[in-house]
Structure formats: structure tokens, C-alpha cells
Design a protein around this motif. Structure first.
Motif, PDB file in Angstrom:
ATOM      1  N   LEU A   1      12.630  13.380  -8.910  1.00  0.00           N
ATOM      2  CA  LEU A   1      12.906  12.852  -7.569  1.00  0.00           C
ATOM      3  C   LEU A   1      11.909  11.740  -7.270  1.00  0.00           C
ATOM      4  CD1 LEU A   1      13.558  15.845  -5.112  1.00  0.00           C
ATOM      5  CD2 LEU A   1      15.217  14.243  -6.053  1.00  0.00           C
ATOM      6  N   HIS A   2      12.432  10.607  -6.828  1.00  0.00           N
ATOM      7  CA  HIS A   2      11.560   9.508  -6.429  1.00  0.00           C
ATOM      8  C   HIS A   2      11.242   9.633  -4.941  1.00  0.00           C
ATOM      9  CE1 HIS A   2      10.937   5.479  -4.601  1.00  0.00           C
ATOM     10  NE2 HIS A   2      10.085   5.388  -5.592  1.00  0.00           N
ATOM     11  N   HIS A   3      10.017   9.320  -4.583  1.00  0.00           N
ATOM     12  CA  HIS A   3       9.660   9.315  -3.167  1.00  0.00           C
ATOM     13  C   HIS A   3       8.581   8.283  -2.911  1.00  0.00           C
ATOM     14  CE1 HIS A   3       5.769  11.873  -2.984  1.00  0.00           C
ATOM     15  NE2 HIS A   3       5.925  11.460  -4.217  1.00  0.00           N
ATOM     16  N   TYR A   4       8.433   7.939  -1.636  1.00  0.00           N
ATOM     17  CA  TYR A   4       7.365   7.058  -1.170  1.00  0.00           C
ATOM     18  C   TYR A   4       6.371   7.867  -0.345  1.00  0.00           C
ATOM     19  CZ  TYR A   4      10.300   2.943  -2.220  1.00  0.00           C
ATOM     20  OH  TYR A   4      11.064   1.977  -2.839  1.00  0.00           O
TER      21      TYR A   4
ATOM     22  N   GLY B   1       0.767  -1.237   0.000  1.00  0.00           N
ATOM     23  CA  GLY B   1       0.000   0.000   0.000  1.00  0.00           C
ATOM     24  C   GLY B   1       0.795   1.282   0.000  1.00  0.00           C
ATOM     25  N   VAL B   2       2.127   1.187  -0.120  1.00  0.00           N
ATOM     26  CA  VAL B   2       2.963   2.388  -0.186  1.00  0.00           C
ATOM     27  C   VAL B   2       3.010   2.875  -1.637  1.00  0.00           C
ATOM     28  CG1 VAL B   2       5.258   3.357   0.230  1.00  0.00           C
ATOM     29  CG2 VAL B   2       4.355   1.587   1.754  1.00  0.00           C
ATOM     30  N   ARG B   3       2.785   4.148  -1.846  1.00  0.00           N
ATOM     31  CA  ARG B   3       2.850   4.698  -3.197  1.00  0.00           C
ATOM     32  C   ARG B   3       4.285   5.065  -3.549  1.00  0.00           C
ATOM     33  NH1 ARG B   3      -0.410   9.971  -5.409  1.00  0.00           N
ATOM     34  NH2 ARG B   3       1.006  11.020  -3.983  1.00  0.00           N
ATOM     35  N   SER B   4       4.762   4.594  -4.686  1.00  0.00           N
ATOM     36  CA  SER B   4       6.093   4.915  -5.215  1.00  0.00           C
ATOM     37  C   SER B   4       5.885   5.821  -6.415  1.00  0.00           C
ATOM     38  CB  SER B   4       6.814   3.630  -5.627  1.00  0.00           C
ATOM     39  OG  SER B   4       8.008   3.916  -6.340  1.00  0.00           O
ATOM     40  N   GLU B   5       6.477   7.022  -6.358  1.00  0.00           N
ATOM     41  CA  GLU B   5       6.181   8.022  -7.383  1.00  0.00           C
ATOM     42  C   GLU B   5       7.422   8.853  -7.683  1.00  0.00           C
ATOM     43  OE1 GLU B   5       2.676  11.369  -8.000  1.00  0.00           O
ATOM     44  OE2 GLU B   5       3.643  11.217  -6.048  1.00  0.00           O
ATOM     45  N   VAL B   6       7.517   9.322  -8.915  1.00  0.00           N
ATOM     46  CA  VAL B   6       8.569  10.253  -9.311  1.00  0.00           C
ATOM     47  C   VAL B   6       7.926  11.611  -9.563  1.00  0.00           C
ATOM     48  CG1 VAL B   6      10.308  10.839 -11.038  1.00  0.00           C
ATOM     49  CG2 VAL B   6      10.032   8.464 -10.308  1.00  0.00           C
ATOM     50  N   VAL B   7       8.436  12.626  -8.870  1.00  0.00           N
ATOM     51  CA  VAL B   7       7.949  13.992  -9.058  1.00  0.00           C
ATOM     52  C   VAL B   7       9.046  14.807  -9.737  1.00  0.00           C
ATOM     53  CG1 VAL B   7       6.386  13.899  -7.084  1.00  0.00           C
ATOM     54  CG2 VAL B   7       8.744  14.676  -6.739  1.00  0.00           C
ATOM     55  N   ASN B   8       8.648  15.847 -10.438  1.00  0.00           N
ATOM     56  CA  ASN B   8       9.608  16.674 -11.160  1.00  0.00           C
ATOM     57  C   ASN B   8       9.685  18.044 -10.506  1.00  0.00           C
ATOM     58  OD1 ASN B   8      10.728  18.523 -13.305  1.00  0.00           O
ATOM     59  ND2 ASN B   8      10.827  16.576 -14.404  1.00  0.00           N
ATOM     60  N   LEU B   9      10.872  18.397 -10.055  1.00  0.00           N
ATOM     61  CA  LEU B   9      11.087  19.684  -9.402  1.00  0.00           C
ATOM     62  C   LEU B   9      12.175  20.444 -10.146  1.00  0.00           C
ATOM     63  CD1 LEU B   9      11.043  18.522  -5.662  1.00  0.00           C
ATOM     64  CD2 LEU B   9       9.185  19.573  -6.946  1.00  0.00           C
ATOM     65  N   GLY B  10      11.774  21.471 -10.861  1.00  0.00           N
ATOM     66  CA  GLY B  10      12.741  22.278 -11.586  1.00  0.00           C
ATOM     67  C   GLY B  10      13.550  21.496 -12.591  1.00  0.00           C
ATOM     68  N   GLY B  11      12.942  20.486 -13.216  1.00  0.00           N
ATOM     69  CA  GLY B  11      13.639  19.676 -14.198  1.00  0.00           C
ATOM     70  C   GLY B  11      14.364  18.485 -13.620  1.00  0.00           C
TER      71      GLY B  11
ATOM     72  N   GLY C   1       3.916  20.097   1.198  1.00  0.00           N
ATOM     73  CA  GLY C   1       2.822  21.056   1.193  1.00  0.00           C
ATOM     74  C   GLY C   1       2.487  21.703   2.509  1.00  0.00           C
ATOM     75  N   GLY C   2       3.355  21.609   3.488  1.00  0.00           N
ATOM     76  CA  GLY C   2       3.100  22.232   4.787  1.00  0.00           C
ATOM     77  C   GLY C   2       4.110  21.760   5.804  1.00  0.00           C
ATOM     78  N   PRO C   3       4.046  22.281   7.018  1.00  0.00           N
ATOM     79  CA  PRO C   3       5.017  21.892   8.043  1.00  0.00           C
ATOM     80  C   PRO C   3       4.874  20.421   8.414  1.00  0.00           C
ATOM     81  CG  PRO C   3       3.274  23.225   8.998  1.00  0.00           C
ATOM     82  CD  PRO C   3       3.078  23.271   7.519  1.00  0.00           C
ATOM     83  N   SER C   4       5.991  19.726   8.524  1.00  0.00           N
ATOM     84  CA  SER C   4       5.983  18.294   8.834  1.00  0.00           C
ATOM     85  C   SER C   4       6.981  17.988   9.944  1.00  0.00           C
ATOM     86  CB  SER C   4       6.328  17.478   7.582  1.00  0.00           C
ATOM     87  OG  SER C   4       7.650  17.766   7.145  1.00  0.00           O
ATOM     88  N   PHE C   5       6.885  16.785  10.451  1.00  0.00           N
ATOM     89  CA  PHE C   5       7.859  16.258  11.405  1.00  0.00           C
ATOM     90  C   PHE C   5       8.992  15.698  10.559  1.00  0.00           C
ATOM     91  CE2 PHE C   5       8.487  12.707  14.851  1.00  0.00           C
ATOM     92  CZ  PHE C   5       9.737  13.235  15.168  1.00  0.00           C
ATOM     93  N   VAL C   6      10.071  16.457  10.423  1.00  0.00           N
ATOM     94  CA  VAL C   6      11.181  16.093   9.546  1.00  0.00           C
ATOM     95  C   VAL C   6      12.199  15.286  10.350  1.00  0.00           C
ATOM     96  CG1 VAL C   6      12.965  16.931   7.984  1.00  0.00           C
ATOM     97  CG2 VAL C   6      10.811  18.194   8.213  1.00  0.00           C
ATOM     98  N   VAL C   7      12.463  14.065   9.902  1.00  0.00           N
ATOM     99  CA  VAL C   7      13.391  13.166  10.576  1.00  0.00           C
ATOM    100  C   VAL C   7      14.519  12.837   9.617  1.00  0.00           C
ATOM    101  CG1 VAL C   7      13.674  10.930  11.706  1.00  0.00           C
ATOM    102  CG2 VAL C   7      11.510  12.186  11.943  1.00  0.00           C
ATOM    103  N   GLY C   8      15.741  13.247   9.961  1.00  0.00           N
ATOM    104  CA  GLY C   8      16.882  13.024   9.089  1.00  0.00           C
ATOM    105  C   GLY C   8      17.971  12.221   9.755  1.00  0.00           C
ATOM    106  N   ASN C   9      18.598  11.346   8.990  1.00  0.00           N
ATOM    107  CA  ASN C   9      19.706  10.524   9.468  1.00  0.00           C
ATOM    108  C   ASN C   9      20.989  10.915   8.752  1.00  0.00           C
ATOM    109  OD1 ASN C   9      21.069   7.463   8.545  1.00  0.00           O
ATOM    110  ND2 ASN C   9      21.051   8.069  10.685  1.00  0.00           N
TER     111      ASN C   9
ATOM    112  N   TYR D   1      11.059  20.368  -2.452  1.00  0.00           N
ATOM    113  CA  TYR D   1      10.223  19.184  -2.222  1.00  0.00           C
ATOM    114  C   TYR D   1       9.257  19.440  -1.059  1.00  0.00           C
ATOM    115  CZ  TYR D   1       8.976  14.395  -0.912  1.00  0.00           C
ATOM    116  OH  TYR D   1       8.281  13.249  -0.582  1.00  0.00           O
ATOM    117  N   CYS D   2       9.760  20.029   0.008  1.00  0.00           N
ATOM    118  CA  CYS D   2       8.898  20.325   1.156  1.00  0.00           C
ATOM    119  C   CYS D   2       7.805  21.326   0.792  1.00  0.00           C
ATOM    120  CB  CYS D   2       9.740  20.864   2.311  1.00  0.00           C
ATOM    121  SG  CYS D   2      10.815  19.623   3.073  1.00  0.00           S
TER     122      CYS D   2
END
Length: 286
Positions: free
Chosen positions: A32-35, A19-29, A110-118, A104-105
Motif C-alpha cells: 500500500l502506498h501512502h503519504y 517535504g511529504v514522505r511517499s512510502e510503500v508499506v506491506n500489510l499481509g502481503g 498506530g493509534g486513534p486519528s481524525f479520519v476524514v473520508g470522501n 493500516y490504521c
């Protein structure tokens, strides 16, 4: 298709089947792939940002645990990682990756999120919070890079990731985990290609050439809830990084040193990391 690419694709297909969506979005040419996984919880969107040489697939084992507590879980493949094509702005490579994360954000999250980075993703997430606090509802730093611990220590870390032999691959694998799984050690040599990509080499060279680090005075001014998680078995980043963040993060930050966490707990101890993130969210009223 090599072994790593094949495993990446198998993981992607398994996530999509669940049920996870795998998609490629285009940002400024730049593609970017994301789930994206829709959650059942009332917490804000969670955005997961991987480290140097990592991928969004690395978070696969925490997607569903987070989806129980939060309304949406996103994980992005930074340019030149995972299923996102190579991209680098030459001498401004790190900044270029960061600017795409900002876009991307703004346009996808599209709004403030809980951003978790490693790791590198932690450094980028912390920079995002200092420069664009309107995009960060809360900040989670999991073994983050970006600490100003001196050029030579950073050089040693990046050189340890410049793997060119089977033994170097095994040595790096041991540094990433509290206790490396036997299967990971058996196939450690297959990871050489991950750290030899143009994006990883360009990012490493850029980091060494510029020596740009997070600024304590900017971190101190963060007003959103902040979680800092460090592994008791951290072997990749220097221990001076822990001292840097302890003294640089704002007084309200929740600092956790967790035994049996290595550099990538989302891979090695996913349930325990989800527990840390959920406890923080509960305590912060997210």
C-alpha cells in the motif's frame, strides 16, 4: 506512461520536494502506498481516505493547510488506486479493502486519528468508526457514500462512473465539481482509464451485487466527534443521501451543507475545506 499516470507522478514528486514522505508499506502481503507529512500543530493525526477511482494525490492541496493545525497528516492509496497495486478478494472486494484500511490504521497510523473520508472513503471511514471506535478519535465525512437510498439510485451513480466515451467522461467531470475547471474539461477523456481499472470495476460490481449500506442504528451509537460535510452543488450522489445521514448520525454530529462545494471539495475548494475541518477540530477540542 499515459497522461494520468504522468500527472500522478509529477504530483508525487512535487509533494516529496515539499517535504511529504511517499512510502510503500506491506500489510499481509499487499503493498500500500501512502503519504505522510509531519505537522506543526497539536491536533491528532489526520488520516485522509479517498473515494472510488480517487487517489491520495487528490488531497495534495489540503496537506499543508492541515499540517498547520495537526501533528501529522496521512493519506493512503487504497488497493488498485494511485500507486497501490491491484488487489481484490473476489466476491468480498469492498470488505477486503475495508479490512486493509483497518490493518493500516492499526499498524501504520498506530493509534486513534481524525479520519476524514470522501465518497467511498467516507463509507469506509464511517464503518471503521462503528466497528473500531478505538481507532477513530474523530470522524469527518465529506460527501460520503454508503447511504441506504435504494438499489436503483446507487445503480445510477455507479453507471455514471462507468465511462466508455469522451462525452461520458465530460458528463462525469461535470458531476464531480461545482464548476469544472476548463483544463479538467479539456482533458476529461483522459480519466476514462481511471474508472476502467480492475479495482474500480470489481468494487462497483460488488457494491451492486451485495447492496450493503451503513446501518442507521450503528451510526446513532457513535460517540466520537462527527463532522458531516455536503456540497450545495453535489451532483454525483443522490440528494436522498443527505436525508439519510441527517436522520442517522448522532445528535452531537456537526452537519454542514456548504454552497459551492461539489463532490470533491478537497480538489476544487481546498482552503475552504481545510477551514471546515479546522473549525470542527477547534469546536471539538481536538
Amino acid at each position: 506512461m499515459d497522461l494520468i499516470s504522468g500527472l500522478q507522478e509529477v504530483t508525487r514528486r512535487m509533494l516529496v520536494a515539499r517535504g511529504v514522505r511517499s512510502e510503500v508499506v506491506n500489510l499481509g502481503g499487499q503493498p500500500l502506498h501512502h503519504y505522510e507529512l509531519k505537522g506543526r500543530g497539536k491536533g491528532p493525526t489526520v488520516l485522509l481516505v479517498h473515494g472510488l477511482g480517487g487517489t491520495a494525490n487528490g488531497f495534495a492541496r489540503i496537506f499543508f493547510g492541515l499540517a498547520k493545525r495537526f501533528e501529522r497528516v496521512l493519506a493512503v492509496d487504497l488497493p488498485g488506486h494511485g500507486f497501490s497495486p491491484e488487489y481484490c478478494l473476489g466476491p468480498t472486494c469492498v470488505r477486503g479493502q475495508y479490512e486493509l484500511l483497518v490493518e493500516y490504521c492499526q499498524k501504520v497510523v498506530g493509534g486513534p486519528s481524525f479520519v476524514v473520508g470522501n465518497s467511498l472513503g467516507g463509507a469506509l471511514s464511517a464503518q471503521l468508526a462503528t466497528e473500531h471506535p478505538e481507532l477513530v478519535r474523530a470522524l469527518g465525512l465529506v460527501a460520503p457514500a454508503g447511504a441506504d437510498v435504494g438499489h436503483e439510485l446507487i445503480r445510477e451513480v455507479l453507471e455514471s462512473m462507468d465511462v466508455r466515451t469522451a462525452e461520458q467522461s465530460r458528463a462525469l467531470t461535470r458531476r464531480l465539481f461545482h464548476k469544472p475547471p476548463m483544463l479538467m474539461m479539456l482533458f476529461a477523456d483522459a480519466v476514462r482509464g481511471i474508472y476502467a481499472t480492475p479495482a474500480v470495476r470489481a468494487l462497483s460490481a460488488d457494491a451492486l451485487a451485495k447492496g450493503e449500506y451503513l446501518k442507521p442504528e450503528e451510526l446513532k451509537r457513535l460517540t466520537m466527534p462527527v463532522l458531516f460535510v455536503w456540497g450545495g452543488s453535489e451532483k454525483l450522489l443522490p440528494h436522498q443521501s443527505l436525508d439519510f445521514f441527517r436522520s442517522s448520525l448522532p445528535a452531537h454530529a456537526r452537519l454542514r451543507v456548504v454552497e459551492q462545494f461539489g463532490h470533491i471539495p478537497h480538489v476544487e475548494r481546498p482552503d475552504e475545506l481545510v477551514s471546515e475541518l479546522v473549525q470542527f477540530a477547534d469546536a471539538s477540542g481536538l
